[in-house]
Scaffold this motif. Structure first.
Motif, PDB file in Angstrom:
ATOM      1  N   UNK A 197       0.829  -1.204   0.000  1.00  0.00           N
ATOM      2  CA  UNK A 197       0.000   0.000   0.000  1.00  0.00           C
ATOM      3  C   UNK A 197       0.865   1.257   0.000  1.00  0.00           C
ATOM      4  N   UNK A 198       2.165   1.108  -0.229  1.00  0.00           N
ATOM      5  CA  UNK A 198       3.028   2.281  -0.356  1.00  0.00           C
ATOM      6  C   UNK A 198       2.627   3.079  -1.597  1.00  0.00           C
ATOM      7  N   UNK A 199       2.758   4.389  -1.510  1.00  0.00           N
ATOM      8  CA  UNK A 199       2.455   5.234  -2.667  1.00  0.00           C
ATOM      9  C   UNK A 199       0.970   5.513  -2.805  1.00  0.00           C
ATOM     10  N   UNK A 200       0.479   5.750  -4.046  1.00  0.00           N
ATOM     11  CA  UNK A 200       1.177   5.403  -5.277  1.00  0.00           C
ATOM     12  C   UNK A 200       2.297   6.349  -5.691  1.00  0.00           C
ATOM     13  N   UNK A 201       2.338   7.567  -5.177  1.00  0.00           N
ATOM     14  CA  UNK A 201       3.408   8.486  -5.544  1.00  0.00           C
ATOM     15  C   UNK A 201       4.284   8.801  -4.347  1.00  0.00           C
ATOM     16  N   UNK A 202       5.428   9.401  -4.613  1.00  0.00           N
ATOM     17  CA  UNK A 202       6.308   9.861  -3.546  1.00  0.00           C
ATOM     18  C   UNK A 202       6.825   8.779  -2.633  1.00  0.00           C
ATOM     19  N   UNK A 203       7.138   7.621  -3.179  1.00  0.00           N
ATOM     20  CA  UNK A 203       7.607   6.499  -2.358  1.00  0.00           C
ATOM     21  C   UNK A 203       9.052   6.731  -1.926  1.00  0.00           C
ATOM     22  N   UNK A 204       9.297   6.582  -0.644  1.00  0.00           N
ATOM     23  CA  UNK A 204      10.649   6.693  -0.111  1.00  0.00           C
ATOM     24  C   UNK A 204      11.415   5.421  -0.452  1.00  0.00           C
ATOM     25  N   UNK A 205      12.456   5.552  -1.281  1.00  0.00           N
ATOM     26  CA  UNK A 205      13.163   4.370  -1.775  1.00  0.00           C
ATOM     27  C   UNK A 205      13.884   3.638  -0.644  1.00  0.00           C
ATOM     28  N   UNK A 207      13.086   3.514   2.497  1.00  0.00           N
ATOM     29  CA  UNK A 207      12.091   2.782   3.274  1.00  0.00           C
ATOM     30  C   UNK A 207      11.577   1.559   2.535  1.00  0.00           C
ATOM     31  N   UNK A 208      11.372   1.690   1.214  1.00  0.00           N
ATOM     32  CA  UNK A 208      10.911   0.545   0.425  1.00  0.00           C
ATOM     33  C   UNK A 208      11.963  -0.556   0.402  1.00  0.00           C
ATOM     34  N   UNK A 209      13.228  -0.183   0.337  1.00  0.00           N
ATOM     35  CA  UNK A 209      14.295  -1.189   0.393  1.00  0.00           C
ATOM     36  C   UNK A 209      14.297  -1.914   1.733  1.00  0.00           C
ATOM     37  N   UNK A 210      14.069  -1.179   2.811  1.00  0.00           N
ATOM     38  CA  UNK A 210      14.030  -1.811   4.133  1.00  0.00           C
ATOM     39  C   UNK A 210      12.889  -2.819   4.215  1.00  0.00           C
ATOM     40  N   UNK A 211      11.729  -2.437   3.693  1.00  0.00           N
ATOM     41  CA  UNK A 211      10.589  -3.354   3.681  1.00  0.00           C
ATOM     42  C   UNK A 211      10.918  -4.584   2.840  1.00  0.00           C
ATOM     43  N   UNK A 212      11.573  -4.376   1.706  1.00  0.00           N
ATOM     44  CA  UNK A 212      11.897  -5.480   0.807  1.00  0.00           C
ATOM     45  C   UNK A 212      12.892  -6.432   1.445  1.00  0.00           C
ATOM     46  N   UNK A 213      13.899  -5.905   2.120  1.00  0.00           N
ATOM     47  CA  UNK A 213      14.859  -6.781   2.804  1.00  0.00           C
ATOM     48  C   UNK A 213      14.160  -7.622   3.871  1.00  0.00           C
ATOM     49  N   UNK A 214      13.220  -7.008   4.571  1.00  0.00           N
ATOM     50  CA  UNK A 214      12.495  -7.750   5.599  1.00  0.00           C
ATOM     51  C   UNK A 214      11.614  -8.832   4.980  1.00  0.00           C
ATOM     52  N   UNK A 215      10.949  -8.503   3.886  1.00  0.00           N
ATOM     53  CA  UNK A 215      10.060  -9.473   3.244  1.00  0.00           C
ATOM     54  C   UNK A 215      10.830 -10.681   2.719  1.00  0.00           C
ATOM     55  N   UNK A 216      12.038 -10.435   2.189  1.00  0.00           N
ATOM     56  CA  UNK A 216      12.791 -11.515   1.563  1.00  0.00           C
ATOM     57  C   UNK A 216      13.826 -12.136   2.511  1.00  0.00           C
ATOM     58  N   UNK A 217      13.789 -11.770   3.783  1.00  0.00           N
ATOM     59  CA  UNK A 217      14.685 -12.428   4.738  1.00  0.00           C
ATOM     60  C   UNK A 217      14.302 -13.908   4.828  1.00  0.00           C
ATOM     61  N   UNK A 218      15.277 -14.754   4.858  1.00  0.00           N
ATOM     62  CA  UNK A 218      15.011 -16.178   4.864  1.00  0.00           C
ATOM     63  C   UNK A 218      14.869 -16.781   3.483  1.00  0.00           C
ATOM     64  N   UNK A 219      14.939 -15.940   2.437  1.00  0.00           N
ATOM     65  CA  UNK A 219      14.898 -16.460   1.071  1.00  0.00           C
ATOM     66  C   UNK A 219      16.288 -16.950   0.674  1.00  0.00           C
ATOM     67  N   UNK A 220      16.477 -17.231  -0.583  1.00  0.00           N
ATOM     68  CA  UNK A 220      17.747 -17.752  -1.075  1.00  0.00           C
ATOM     69  C   UNK A 220      18.883 -16.779  -0.783  1.00  0.00           C
ATOM     70  N   UNK A 221      20.073 -17.302  -0.483  1.00  0.00           N
ATOM     71  CA  UNK A 221      21.220 -16.424  -0.209  1.00  0.00           C
ATOM     72  C   UNK A 221      21.540 -15.467  -1.345  1.00  0.00           C
TER      73      UNK A 221
END
Length: 347
Positions: A197-205, A207-221
Motif C-alpha cells: 500500500x506504499x504510494x502510489x506516488x512519492x515512495x521513499x526508496x 524505506x521501500x528497500x528496508x521493507x523489501x529486505x524484511x520481506x525476503x529475509x530467509x529467502x535464497x542467499x
C-alpha cells in the motif's frame, strides 16, 4: 510539410522522431525533463525489438553496450530450480544507454520543447508517447482511458557486482517475486515485486528497500546478497500502473504508441521492445502512405499483438505473485520439469 508533435521523449517518442522522414515531416518533441533518468535499469531486447533497433541504425551500438542473456532459471523462493529455459538472441540494454543512442539518432531538424505538457498540442498529427499516464490518451480517448493502479509495488536496481554464482533467474515465492539477471559492464540488474500500500506516488526508496529486505529475509542467499548491496541511489521504487484495453491506437489527428497505448506489467519484459516496434512501424507507414491510411494500418497491425501481450503480462503477474494458491502453483511447476536444488541454497 506536415507537422508532427510527439508528446514524450522517452523510448517510443525518440524512436519515432528518429525514423520519420525529415523531408516530409516537421517534428517537435515535447519532453518533461532534459536530463536522462538518474537510476539505470536493464531492458530486454528480443529479436523483433532488435530488428527495430537495426532499422534505426543503432543495433551494433546497442549490442556493444548491452549484455547477452543466457539461460534463465525459474526458482522457488529458496532458490530451487523449477524450470531452466533459454532466451536465445535476447540482449539486455541499460535504459540510459538506449536513450542516449536514440537521442543521437534524432535528426538535428527535430525541434525540442522541455517542460510539462498540460493540454493537447495543435498539429496535423499528435503522437502520444507519453507513458502509461498519457495526457494524449485521456484527451482524445476520454477520461475512462485513465491508467489503472495495480496493488503491486515494483523495485528495480543495479548493483556494481556480477551475478552471484548459481543465483541468476526469477524466484517465485508466496506473494512475492525476485529477479537477478546480468547487466552491462559486468554488473547485476535485480527486481522485486509484491503487494503493497506504499504510494502510489512519492515512495521513499530507502524505506521501500528496508521493507523489501524484511520481506525476503530467509529467502535464497543470492537474494540476500543482492539486497545487501542495493542502494537507494541505484534503485527505483514504483507502484505498477497499466493502461486500459484499447481497440484502436489511432483517431483523427492523434495516435498512441508505447506505454501510452499498451502499458503493461513488467513480467514479460516486452514493454520497451514493443514501444520500439510501434515507433518504427508507425514511422515507416507515415513515410510511405497517406496519413489516414497509415494510421489505420498501424492500429490494425499493432493492437492485437500488444493487447495480447498486455493481457498475458497481467496473467503472468497474478501467477508469479500467487499467495494462497502458491502451494498449488509450485506443485504444478514441479511437475513441469526436473526440480534441482541450487548450490546457493546450501542444503
Amino acid at each position: 510539410m506536415d507537422a508532427v508533435t510527439v508528446v514524450g521523449g522517452g523510448i517510443a517518442g525518440l524512436a519515432l522522431a528518429a525514423r520519420l522522414d525529415p523531408r516530409r515531416f516537421r517534428v517537435t518533441i515535447h519532453e518533461r525533463r532534459e536530463e536522462l533518468p538518474p537510476v539505470e535499469t536493464s531492458l530486454a531486447m528480443w529479436p523483433e525489438a532488435q530488428q527495430a533497433l537495426d532499422a534505426l541504425g543503432i543495433l551494433p551500438a546497442a549490442r556493444a553496450a548491452g549484455s547477452r542473456f543466457g539461460g534463465m532459471a525459474l526458482r522457488d523462493g529458496a532458490g530451487n530450480v523449477f524450470l531452466q529455459g533459454q532466451a536465445p538472441g535476447v540482449i539486455g540494454v541499460s535504459r540510459a544507454d538506449l536513450l542516449r543512442l536514440l537521442d543521437a539518432a534524432v535528426p538535428a531538424s527535430v525541434a525540442r520543447a522541455y517542460g510539462p505538457v498540460r493540454s493537447l498540442p495543435v498539429a496535423e498529427l499528435v503522437a502520444g508517447a507519453d507513458g502509461v499516464h498519457s495526457l494524449v490518451r485521456r484527451a482524445v480517448w476520454g477520461e475512462r482511458s485513465r491508467a489503472r493502479l495495480s496493488p503491486y509495488l515494483a523495485l528495480r536496481g543495479i548493483i556494481d557486482e556480477p551475478v552471484p554464482p548459481d543465483a541468476g533467474g526469477e524466484y517465485w515465492g508466496r506473494g512475492q517475486l525476485f529477479g537477478i539477471t546480468p547487466a552491462s559492464r559486468n554488473r547485476t540488474y535485480w527486481y522485486a515485486s509484491y503487494r503493497s500500500d506504499l504510494g502510489p506516488g512519492g515512495i521513499d526508496v530507502e524505506g521501500a528497500l528496508a521493507v523489501t529486505r524484511a520481506r525476503f529475509s530467509g529467502s535464497a542467499p543470492g537474494i540476500a546478497g543482492v539486497l545487501m548491496l542495493a542502494a537507494p541511489g541505484q534503485t527505483l521504487a514504483q507502484r505498477i500502473w497499466t493502461a486500459p484495453p484499447l481497440r484502436r491506437y489511432a483517431r483523427e489527428g492523434a495516435v498512441l504508441l508505447g506505454d501510452a497505448a499498451h502499458g503493461m506489467t513488467p513480467n514479460l519484459g516486452r514493454g520497451a521492445g514493443e514501444a520500439l516496434i510501434d515507433a518504427v512501424t508507425l514511422a515507416d507507414l507515415l513515410n510511405s502512405r497517406p496519413p489516414a491510411e497509415a494510421l489505420q494500418t498501424y492500429s490494425r497491425r499493432r493492437v492485437l499483438r500488444t493487447q495480447v501481450l498486455r493481457a498475458a503480462s497481467s496473467a503472468m503477474t497474478r501467477l508469479a505473485l500467487a499467495d494462497r494458491a502458491q502451494p498449488l502453483r509450485d506443485g504444478l511447476l514441479g511437475l513441469a520439469g526436473p526440480r534441482k536444488r541450487s548450490a546457493a541454497v546450501g542444503r
